[in-house]
Scaffold this motif. Structure first.
Motif, PDB file in Angstrom:
ATOM      1  N   VAL A   1      23.140 -39.897   7.833  1.00  0.00           N
ATOM      2  CA  VAL A   1      21.706 -39.945   7.557  1.00  0.00           C
ATOM      3  C   VAL A   1      20.929 -41.531   7.289  1.00  0.00           C
ATOM      4  O   VAL A   1      20.027 -40.782   7.476  1.00  0.00           O
ATOM      5  CB  VAL A   1      22.363 -40.328   5.752  1.00  0.00           C
ATOM      6  N   LEU A   2      21.370 -42.419   7.607  1.00  0.00           N
ATOM      7  CA  LEU A   2      20.297 -43.668   8.129  1.00  0.00           C
ATOM      8  C   LEU A   2      20.236 -43.265   9.324  1.00  0.00           C
ATOM      9  O   LEU A   2      18.573 -43.409   9.424  1.00  0.00           O
ATOM     10  CB  LEU A   2      21.260 -44.786   8.166  1.00  0.00           C
TER      11      LEU A   2
ATOM     12  N   LEU B   1      18.994 -39.202  -0.452  1.00  0.00           N
ATOM     13  CA  LEU B   1      17.472 -40.821  -0.075  1.00  0.00           C
ATOM     14  C   LEU B   1      16.569 -40.429  -0.230  1.00  0.00           C
ATOM     15  O   LEU B   1      16.058 -41.479  -0.763  1.00  0.00           O
ATOM     16  CB  LEU B   1      18.479 -41.042   1.013  1.00  0.00           C
ATOM     17  N   LEU B   2      15.892 -38.759   0.251  1.00  0.00           N
ATOM     18  CA  LEU B   2      14.786 -38.852   0.417  1.00  0.00           C
ATOM     19  C   LEU B   2      14.054 -38.849  -1.429  1.00  0.00           C
ATOM     20  O   LEU B   2      13.699 -39.708  -1.972  1.00  0.00           O
ATOM     21  CB  LEU B   2      13.991 -38.182   0.839  1.00  0.00           C
ATOM     22  N   HIS B   3      14.915 -37.798  -2.157  1.00  0.00           N
ATOM     23  CA  HIS B   3      14.549 -38.005  -3.893  1.00  0.00           C
ATOM     24  C   HIS B   3      13.976 -39.537  -4.020  1.00  0.00           C
ATOM     25  O   HIS B   3      13.282 -39.889  -5.050  1.00  0.00           O
ATOM     26  CB  HIS B   3      15.380 -37.411  -4.133  1.00  0.00           C
ATOM     27  N   ARG B   4      15.913 -40.468  -3.041  1.00  0.00           N
ATOM     28  CA  ARG B   4      15.573 -41.965  -3.952  1.00  0.00           C
ATOM     29  C   ARG B   4      14.512 -42.833  -3.882  1.00  0.00           C
ATOM     30  O   ARG B   4      13.840 -43.743  -4.812  1.00  0.00           O
ATOM     31  CB  ARG B   4      16.718 -42.309  -3.895  1.00  0.00           C
TER      32      ARG B   4
ATOM     33  N   VAL C   1      23.129 -45.728   1.396  1.00  0.00           N
ATOM     34  CA  VAL C   1      21.722 -45.960   2.953  1.00  0.00           C
ATOM     35  C   VAL C   1      20.297 -46.871   1.954  1.00  0.00           C
ATOM     36  O   VAL C   1      20.157 -47.312   2.606  1.00  0.00           O
ATOM     37  CB  VAL C   1      21.568 -44.305   3.075  1.00  0.00           C
ATOM     38  N   PHE C   2      19.771 -45.765   1.036  1.00  0.00           N
ATOM     39  CA  PHE C   2      19.138 -47.136   0.608  1.00  0.00           C
ATOM     40  C   PHE C   2      19.123 -48.207   0.446  1.00  0.00           C
ATOM     41  O   PHE C   2      18.043 -49.351   0.500  1.00  0.00           O
ATOM     42  CB  PHE C   2      18.671 -46.161  -1.257  1.00  0.00           C
TER      43      PHE C   2
ATOM     44  N   CYS D   1      18.734 -52.184  -4.602  1.00  0.00           N
ATOM     45  CA  CYS D   1      20.360 -51.142  -4.130  1.00  0.00           C
ATOM     46  C   CYS D   1      20.802 -51.310  -6.297  1.00  0.00           C
ATOM     47  O   CYS D   1      20.513 -52.394  -6.501  1.00  0.00           O
ATOM     48  CB  CYS D   1      20.646 -51.923  -3.625  1.00  0.00           C
ATOM     49  N   SER D   2      20.880 -49.869  -6.378  1.00  0.00           N
ATOM     50  CA  SER D   2      21.568 -49.556  -7.858  1.00  0.00           C
ATOM     51  C   SER D   2      23.162 -48.959  -7.823  1.00  0.00           C
ATOM     52  O   SER D   2      23.003 -48.047  -8.288  1.00  0.00           O
ATOM     53  CB  SER D   2      20.592 -48.909  -9.040  1.00  0.00           C
ATOM     54  N   LEU D   3      23.552 -49.347  -6.965  1.00  0.00           N
ATOM     55  CA  LEU D   3      24.985 -48.610  -7.387  1.00  0.00           C
ATOM     56  C   LEU D   3      25.568 -48.724  -8.978  1.00  0.00           C
ATOM     57  O   LEU D   3      26.402 -47.349  -8.767  1.00  0.00           O
ATOM     58  CB  LEU D   3      26.191 -49.076  -6.352  1.00  0.00           C
ATOM     59  N   GLU D   4      25.247 -49.742  -9.102  1.00  0.00           N
ATOM     60  CA  GLU D   4      26.006 -49.826 -10.908  1.00  0.00           C
ATOM     61  C   GLU D   4      25.240 -48.839 -11.634  1.00  0.00           C
ATOM     62  O   GLU D   4      25.638 -48.473 -12.729  1.00  0.00           O
ATOM     63  CB  GLU D   4      25.811 -51.196 -11.722  1.00  0.00           C
ATOM     64  N   VAL D   5      23.865 -49.136 -11.629  1.00  0.00           N
ATOM     65  CA  VAL D   5      23.141 -47.761 -12.600  1.00  0.00           C
ATOM     66  C   VAL D   5      23.772 -46.541 -12.557  1.00  0.00           C
ATOM     67  O   VAL D   5      23.927 -45.768 -12.854  1.00  0.00           O
ATOM     68  CB  VAL D   5      21.887 -47.771 -11.725  1.00  0.00           C
TER      69      VAL D   5
END
Length: 405
Positions: free
Chosen positions: A256-257, A293-296, A320-321, A329-333
């Motif tokens: 994806v990257l 990813l594009l949405h992000r 990837v973002f 980066c907001s993995l926790e969110v």
């Protein structure tokens, strides 16, 4: 020495002994010997022998012809089975992939001589004694990748060996010997003769190696990338891709990257992944992650976007973002939002399409999908509990409000 060998060698040693007792030579060869010398774990072992296939069949009662035209048979011994291959020489590589003819021989040295790199041209007997006629052990000690003999000849026999050289650089953290590298650059166009499926296998192993960033850069520098699907004249994008290849990305996320770095969208994504011969299932997953990813890049995560993505896809998209925008980066969110969801998919709604049609006394149509989507959103955002009667009341109120507007 025998007691120092890994268990896979010890378990296979009786096979070699039976071949030797019948008057032939037999050795462990290839990647298992290399990895043993490197102290790496070993998944399986390959055995080479001076015995011809028909002679092996007289030694072992249970065999399978898995590649007998190239001298390979599968030998069953005890609870295990092993690929055993007769020493051979190869001549003529008109398609730069396969030998035009194979000749069975009795010489171990000649058999090792046809192999790609010196580190893979080492044999070991059942007691652990090393046979190394081409300096493979020195290459391992120096951590260099060098061909057995003339690199132009080796890469002319099988052009995939060029990708294998870069893959080994990535996996083993070796360097490519200068003359071998120069041959990679000079012969890169031979990769045109290699099937995409074979390129994919080597490329993905390369992408997972600890030195994948350097490997990608070398593909670009050598010109080999021009002959990989969809990567011709993409040096700038590949260098950017390599710089963002963080160690936490899995294979799907790496693809994806790459899609993002190449700036692909819509049908281009499909075409690129199909050109690489990915499976339909993988293409579907990669497209889902790429879309999120594009949405992000346009929006922050909310309950609805995490719901639509699903946890796995949302986490992959965010990883990837993060490789592209580390400080954001907001993995926790993502995880917190997912934990807040009252449902995780439409099947968990307390009402069905049939319920809605009954309540509204209407026939199926586009309105039904739109109404179910509104119900989903209402539940996701906590406007109404996911209970059938509550949902019926909410829908009636929603319809009355819609009619007013």
């Amino acid at each position: 020495m025998m007691k120092m060998l890994p268990n896979l060698f010890k378990e296979a040693a009786p096979v070699l002994e039976l071949i030797e007792n019948a008057g032939y030579e037999a050795y462990f060869v290839g990647g298992s010997v290399r990895d043993h010398l490197l102290g790496r774990s070993i998944a399986d072992v390959d055995i080479a022998t001076s015995a011809l296939p028909e002679e092996l069949k007289r030694i072992f009662s249970k065999t399978v012809d898995v590649g007998i035209e190239h001298g390979t048979i599968l030998v069953h011994h005890g609870r295990n089975h092993y690929e055993v291959t007769t020493f051979r020489s190869e001549t003529g590589y008109s398609d730069f992939r396969r030998p035009d003819s194979v000749t069975f021989i009795r010489s171990l040295k000649e058999d090792l001589q046809r192999r790609d790199f010196t580190m893979n041209a080492i044999a070991m007997d059942r007691t652990g004694q090393i046979i190394d006629p081409f300096g493979g052990r020195d290459a391992i000690d120096q951590r260099i990748i060098v061909t057995v003999g003339d690199p132009d000849a080796r890469f002319g026999e099988d052009a995939l060996r060029m990708l294998r050289a870069v893959r080994f650089l990535s996996q083993l953290s070796f360097s490519i010997e200068q003359h071998t590298f120069e041959s990679l650059a000079a012969n890169s166009q031979r990769l045109e003769n290699i099937a995409a499926e074979r390129k994919l296998s080597e490329f993905e192993k390369l992408l997972l190696g600890p030195r994948r960033q350097e490997a990608i850069q070398l593909l670009s520098k050598s010109g080999m990338s021009r002959y990989l699907p969809g990567l011709n004249e993409k040096n700038r994008q590949l260098i950017s891709f390599s710089s963002h290849l963080t160690s936490d990305l899995d294979l799907a996320e790496i693809w994806v990257l790459l899609l993002f770095e190449l700036g692909l969208s819509g049908k281009e994504v499909d075409n690129f992944l199909r050109e690489w011969k990915h499976s339909v299932q993988k293409i579907k997953r990669y497209k889902q992650i790429h879309s999120m990813l594009l949405h992000r890049f346009e929006y922050q995560w909310n309950l609805e976007s995490v719901y639509k993505a699903g946890l796995d896809v949302a986490i992959s998209a965010e990883k990837v973002f993060g490789s592209l925008r580390q400080d954001e980066c907001s993995l926790e969110v993502v995880i917190q939002l997912y934990d807040l969801l009252p449902i995780y998919n439409r099947r968990q709604l307390a009402v069905s399409g049939n319920d809605v049609m009954t309540w509204m006394t209407k026939q199926p149509g586009p309105w039904l999908s739109e109404t179910m989507a509104e119900i989903e959103r209402a539940v996701i955002f906590g406007k109404v509990p996911n209970e059938k009667e509550k949902l019926k009341e909410w829908l009636n109120a929603f319809n009355r409000e819609s009619e007013k507007n």
